[in-house]
Design a protein around this motif. Structure first.
Motif, mmCIF file in Angstrom:
data_model
loop_
_atom_site.group_PDB
_atom_site.id
_atom_site.type_symbol
_atom_site.label_atom_id
_atom_site.label_comp_id
_atom_site.label_asym_id
_atom_site.label_seq_id
_atom_site.Cartn_x
_atom_site.Cartn_y
_atom_site.Cartn_z
ATOM 1 N N ALA A 83 0.841 -1.195 0.000
ATOM 2 C CA ALA A 83 0.000 0.000 0.000
ATOM 3 C C ALA A 83 0.878 1.248 0.000
ATOM 4 O O ALA A 83 0.627 2.208 -0.743
ATOM 5 C CB ALA A 83 -0.937 -0.007 1.212
ATOM 6 N N ALA A 84 1.940 1.231 0.808
ATOM 7 C CA ALA A 84 2.878 2.357 0.834
ATOM 8 C C ALA A 84 3.572 2.516 -0.512
ATOM 9 O O ALA A 84 3.734 3.636 -1.010
ATOM 10 C CB ALA A 84 3.908 2.155 1.949
ATOM 11 N N LEU A 85 3.961 1.401 -1.107
ATOM 12 C CA LEU A 85 4.682 1.463 -2.384
ATOM 13 C C LEU A 85 3.833 2.076 -3.491
ATOM 14 O O LEU A 85 4.376 2.697 -4.405
ATOM 15 C CB LEU A 85 5.170 0.069 -2.785
ATOM 16 C CG LEU A 85 6.103 0.005 -3.989
ATOM 17 C CD1 LEU A 85 7.361 0.834 -3.769
ATOM 18 C CD2 LEU A 85 6.452 -1.440 -4.299
ATOM 19 N N THR A 86 2.513 1.942 -3.414
ATOM 20 C CA THR A 86 1.668 2.533 -4.457
ATOM 21 C C THR A 86 1.816 4.046 -4.536
ATOM 22 O O THR A 86 1.476 4.641 -5.559
ATOM 23 C CB THR A 86 0.166 2.209 -4.252
ATOM 24 O OG1 THR A 86 -0.309 2.856 -3.066
ATOM 25 C CG2 THR A 86 -0.091 0.706 -4.211
ATOM 26 N N LEU A 87 2.299 4.671 -3.467
ATOM 27 C CA LEU A 87 2.423 6.135 -3.430
ATOM 28 C C LEU A 87 3.811 6.628 -3.802
ATOM 29 O O LEU A 87 4.037 7.834 -3.837
ATOM 30 C CB LEU A 87 2.046 6.645 -2.038
ATOM 31 C CG LEU A 87 0.646 6.284 -1.555
ATOM 32 C CD1 LEU A 87 0.406 6.855 -0.165
ATOM 33 C CD2 LEU A 87 -0.420 6.759 -2.530
ATOM 34 N N LEU A 88 4.723 5.700 -4.080
ATOM 35 C CA LEU A 88 6.107 6.078 -4.368
ATOM 36 C C LEU A 88 6.407 5.997 -5.863
ATOM 37 O O LEU A 88 5.806 5.196 -6.571
ATOM 38 C CB LEU A 88 7.068 5.180 -3.595
ATOM 39 C CG LEU A 88 6.973 5.281 -2.072
ATOM 40 C CD1 LEU A 88 7.938 4.299 -1.421
ATOM 41 C CD2 LEU A 88 7.257 6.692 -1.609
ATOM 42 N N PRO A 89 7.375 6.791 -6.319
ATOM 43 C CA PRO A 89 7.735 6.754 -7.739
ATOM 44 C C PRO A 89 8.534 5.503 -8.093
ATOM 45 O O PRO A 89 9.060 4.819 -7.206
ATOM 46 C CB PRO A 89 8.595 8.008 -7.905
ATOM 47 C CG PRO A 89 9.162 8.268 -6.553
ATOM 48 C CD PRO A 89 8.120 7.801 -5.573
ATOM 49 N N ASP A 90 8.597 5.205 -9.384
ATOM 50 C CA ASP A 90 9.442 4.108 -9.860
ATOM 51 C C ASP A 90 10.857 4.308 -9.339
ATOM 52 O O ASP A 90 11.312 5.434 -9.164
ATOM 53 C CB ASP A 90 9.466 4.074 -11.389
ATOM 54 C CG ASP A 90 8.169 3.570 -11.976
ATOM 55 O OD1 ASP A 90 7.349 2.996 -11.234
ATOM 56 O OD2 ASP A 90 7.968 3.749 -13.191
ATOM 57 N N GLY A 91 11.547 3.206 -9.084
ATOM 58 C CA GLY A 91 12.920 3.285 -8.590
ATOM 59 C C GLY A 91 13.003 3.295 -7.077
ATOM 60 O O GLY A 91 14.096 3.301 -6.522
#
Length: 139
Positions: free
Chosen positions: A63-71
Motif C-alpha cells: 500500500a505504501a509502495l503505491t504512493l512512491l515513484p518508480d525506482g
C-alpha cells in the motif's frame, strides 16, 4: 502502478511459498489473500500468527509502495500486531492502507480477516511504519 506492485510481489519467495496472491491494488491500498492449509497452521489447526503477520506486513508495505515513484521500494521499520481471534477458515485476507504518507516515513495499517463459509472475521489489526528506500539490484 498495479503492474509494478504485482511484479515486485511475484519476486517474494515467502508469498510464493504460502500461495498468496494480490487481490486488488489501489492508490494507498492493497489486498492480499492466501489459503489456510496444514503447511501454514499452528498446532491447534488455526493459521499460524506468522502467516497473519506476513500477509498484513506485505499488504501494508505494498500500500505504501503505491504512493512512491518508480525506482523506490519500502522496508518495514516497525510493525505492531494485535491478534484478535483464532484464524479459522479457508483463507486469509489482508487489507493494507496508508494512514499518513511522508517522504521519510509512511504510517500504515493492515487488517487481517479469516474467511469461513463466505463470512469474514477480523483476526488481526496491525500498525506500522514503512521507510522508502532505493530499489536494490537483483530484486
Amino acid at each position: 502502478m498495479e503492474a509494478r506492485i504485482r511484479e515486485s510481489f511475484a519476486r517474494q519467495g515467502l508469498m510464493r511459498n504460502v500461495a498468496a496472491e494480490v487481490a486488488s491494488v489501489a492508490e494507498g491500498a492493497v489486498e492480499i489473500r492466501a489459503p489456510i492449509t496444514t503447511q501454514v497452521s499452528q498446532q491447534q489447526g488455526f493459521a499460524h500468527a506468522g502467516l497473519t503477520f506476513a500477509l498484513g506486513d506485505s499488504a501494508a508495505g505494498y500500500a505504501a509502495l503505491t504512493l512512491l515513484p518508480d525506482g523506490q521500494e519500502v522496508v518495514t521499520a516497525e510493525m505492531k500486531i494485535n491478534l484478535l481471534a483464532p484464524a479459522i477458515g479457508t483463507h486469509l485476507i489482508a487489507r493494507g492502507r496508508v494512514v499518513k504518507p511522508g517522504r521519510r516515513l509512511i504510517v500504515v495499517v493492515a487488517e487481517v480477516f479469516a474467511v469461513q463459509d463466505g463470512a469474514e472475521k477480523q483476526v488481526a489489526l496491525m500498525q506500522g511504519t514503512m521507510v522508502p528506500v532505493g530499489a536494490q539490484a537483483g530484486g
